[in-house]
Enzyme design. Structure first.
Site, mmCIF file in Angstrom:
data_model
loop_
_atom_site.group_PDB
_atom_site.id
_atom_site.type_symbol
_atom_site.label_atom_id
_atom_site.label_comp_id
_atom_site.label_asym_id
_atom_site.label_seq_id
_atom_site.Cartn_x
_atom_site.Cartn_y
_atom_site.Cartn_z
ATOM 1 N N ASP A 116 0.875 -1.168 0.000
ATOM 2 C CA ASP A 116 0.000 0.000 0.000
ATOM 3 C C ASP A 116 0.921 1.230 0.000
ATOM 4 O OD1 ASP A 116 -2.322 1.581 0.274
ATOM 5 O OD2 ASP A 116 -2.052 1.657 2.451
ATOM 6 N N ASP A 118 -0.095 4.971 1.274
ATOM 7 C CA ASP A 118 -0.265 5.838 2.438
ATOM 8 C C ASP A 118 -0.020 5.080 3.738
ATOM 9 O OD1 ASP A 118 -1.052 8.429 1.374
ATOM 10 O OD2 ASP A 118 -2.804 7.363 0.609
ATOM 11 N N ALA A 257 -16.145 13.872 5.868
ATOM 12 C CA ALA A 257 -15.176 14.972 5.785
ATOM 13 C C ALA A 257 -13.745 14.432 5.672
ATOM 14 C CB ALA A 257 -15.302 15.870 7.010
ATOM 15 N N VAL A 261 -11.240 14.875 2.427
ATOM 16 C CA VAL A 261 -9.880 15.407 2.532
ATOM 17 C C VAL A 261 -8.900 14.489 1.816
ATOM 18 C CG1 VAL A 261 -8.003 15.779 4.175
ATOM 19 C CG2 VAL A 261 -10.263 16.736 4.639
ATOM 20 N N HIS A 262 -9.108 13.188 1.947
ATOM 21 C CA HIS A 262 -8.195 12.224 1.319
ATOM 22 C C HIS A 262 -8.412 12.141 -0.192
ATOM 23 C CE1 HIS A 262 -5.600 8.810 0.863
ATOM 24 N NE2 HIS A 262 -6.579 7.998 0.518
ATOM 25 N N ASP A 394 -1.431 -0.805 6.169
ATOM 26 C CA ASP A 394 -1.633 -0.284 7.527
ATOM 27 C C ASP A 394 -3.043 -0.501 8.040
ATOM 28 O OD1 ASP A 394 -3.121 2.785 7.489
ATOM 29 O OD2 ASP A 394 -2.481 1.904 5.595
#
Length: 549
Positions: A116, A118, A257, A261-262, A394
């Protein structure tokens, strides 16, 4: 004198016995019913005397045991005044290189490494949580019309931990243990901590039932820190303002929200504008894999433009080589976890025109970027077999649950692991843990000496003292990790948390960052430690270190 004290409970219980004529008659009849004939008064008196002797012997024995435990407790308290030398000499775990094994892996059989992006390949600093919190808060004000006063809220890094649950029906943030029970000190309504009594008033018991569990949502990935903090702050605002609110709406608004943002690129632009503030370094590990002939792929939900900016910062060392040459396959906007169960086709992404091609993807080419797709198509195209693939991620649910069910080996990346190991390495933590363990042992033996119905004053006094000392150690250990919820992997009682349970379910190994594998040869066998009691990284300090010192 000691024998006289042991007889006192017998005397007092004897004096409290009622000897009214009716009482004698009723007791006599009760004894007679089991016999075919009528027992004589001498037999009754004889049996009464035998009962007194038996009670005297039992009380003598239990009080003798209590005296022994009292002596051991007093000796332990004297030894608590200094940290034993044996404790100082215990080995310490390397917080920055540890790989902890739940299910054994032969790395020589692993031919394919998947990642992955992030919070896995890209390690973000703590500054990122404040950025996500502020951007999400601003979105809630602008789009969902939350009150302007919410703009004054600030991210509090001391409040949340990973692995909490949010009760969408009642509005509580919960820390659960391995068996699904609420931690006694792990329930918050906004920023207010509930007592055990208040928890039982809400849930009836600390154990979360199956129906109640359906209303809980787990906060498991690295976004969960800012998410949990923002949820708690919003709940606290409505409580303080005495406004009615739906706890489910709070979660949905905060989650939307955070996702905005991501996905919108707000957080990506923020990171790329100052990469030195947010990103870590990586290159050596990936080059080692390539030199060993391993295949490498990237599977991320992030858009290519963001991944490219971060990868250029982390992986390009001034040479002409592009970071993409390190990867055999690059897949962006994969839409995990749906990627693992859907049958969406892959689309080739044109990095120059920012468009997707319509031609069918039936093979992966190096230096090309692919969007969307599915695990089924991925395996058909690559022909990579499950057991020869290891995937690093993660998020236990979005990243690892699908691959583990598909037969891939899995590695959980948990950045905060390093800090927890540093705390466990500290002598002050190990000292408190050893104290806690010996107090727990003494309490267990004390409870086994006498039934509650026969508990003496000496028993109750010793039990209260042991409980008080144990509570002190619990509170001390909890504050070392996090003042609100304690450790991520453990409960305050030293049991595994619900987060640890999910690691057991979906991860074969866990570590703080993929680069830790650089300290291990790709031919090494990763074995499960033979003496594992709980999480492999957790060192249990034996209470025996305090004995005879």
């Amino acid at each position: 004198m000691a024998s006289f004290r042991r007889l006192l409970p017998l005397c007092s219980s004897f004096n409290r016995t009622s000897f009214s004529s009716s009482g004698v008659h009723e007791g006599f009849i009760a004894n007679v019913r089991g016999y075919s004939g009528i027992a004589s008064s001498e037999q009754t008196v004889s049996k009464f005397g035998e009962g007194l002797k038996q009670n005297e012997a039992e009380n003598f024995e239990s009080n003798d045991d209590i005296d022994k435990i009292r002596i051991e407790f007093d000796a332990a308290k004297r030894s608590f005044l200094k940290i034993p030398e044996a404790l100082k000499g215990m080995p310490k775990t390397n917080p920055e290189a540890g790989i902890f094994v739940i299910k054994g892996i032969r790395l020589d059989l692993i031919q394919v490494y998947g990642f992955d992006y992030d919070f896995t390949l890209a390690h973000y600093s703590d500054n990122l949580q404040s950025l996500i919190y502020d951007l999400a808060k601003e979105h809630m004000l602008n789009e969902f019309r939350y009150p302007e006063v919410c703009m004054s809220f600030r991210y509090d890094p001391s409040f949340p931990i990973r692995g909490l649950y949010y009760d969408k029906q009642n509005g509580y943030l919960l820390k659960l243990d391995f068996f699904g029970s609420i931690e006694p000190d792990g329930c918050f309504y906004g920023r207010r901590q509930l007592t055990e009594k208040q928890i039982e008033e809400v849930y009836g018991t600390r154990h979360i039932g199956r129906d109640q569990a359906r209303k809980l949502v787990g906060l498991m990935d690295f976004f969960c820190f800012s998410e949990a903090c923002l949820i708690a702050d919003m709940v606290q605002y409505f409580v303080d303002a005495k406004l009615e609110f739906d706890a489910c709406y709070i979660y949905e608004d905060v989650n939307r929200a955070i996702q905005h943002v991501h996905r919108s690129g707000l957080v990506h632009r923020g990171i790329l504008s100052d990469p030195h503030r947010y990103l870590g370094q990586l290159l050596r590990f990936l080059r080692m894999l390539k030199e060993k002939g391993k295949k490498i792929f990237l599977l991320t939900n992030s858009p290519y433009s963001f991944v490219d900016g971060g990868m250029q910062f982390m992986l390009e060392d001034g040479s002409r080589d592009s970071w993409r040459e390190l990867f055999d396959v690059v897949i962006a906007k994969a839409n995990k976890p749906e990627f693992y169960t859907s049958e969406h086709p892959f689309r080739c992404y044109d990095t120059e025109k920012d468009t997707l091609a319509f031609t069918k993807v039936d093979k992966f080419l190096q230096n090309k970027i692919y969007y969307h797709g599915s695990l089924k198509s991925f395996l058909q195209i690559t022909k990579w077999k499950g057991p020869e693939v290891i995937y690093f991620g993660d998020h236990l649910f979005s990243d690892l649950r699908g691959p583990s069910k598909a037969g891939w080996r899995t590695a959980a990346i948990i950045h905060e692991l390093e800090n927890e190991i540093r705390i466990q390495n500290d002598d002050s933590y190990r000292f408190e843990q050893a104290k806690f363990n010996i107090l727990q042992e003494l309490l267990g033996r004390l409870h086994a000496t006498v039934a509650n119905s026969k508990s003496s004053d000496a028993y109750k006094l010793l039990k209260d003292e042991l409980n008080e000392e144990r509570q002190k150690s619990r509170r001390m250990m909890k504050r070392m990790f996090n003042t609100s919820f304690g450790a991520t992997f453990l409960t305050d009682k030293g049991q595994e948390s619900a987060f640890a349970y999910h690691i057991h379910q979906y991860a074969d190994v866990y570590t703080s960052k993929p680069e830790n594998f650089v300290y291990n040869s790709p031919e090494r066998w990763l074995h499960v430690p033979f003496d594992v009691k709980i999480m492999p990284h957790h060192v249990k300090v034996p209470s025996s270190l305090f004995k005879n010192r």
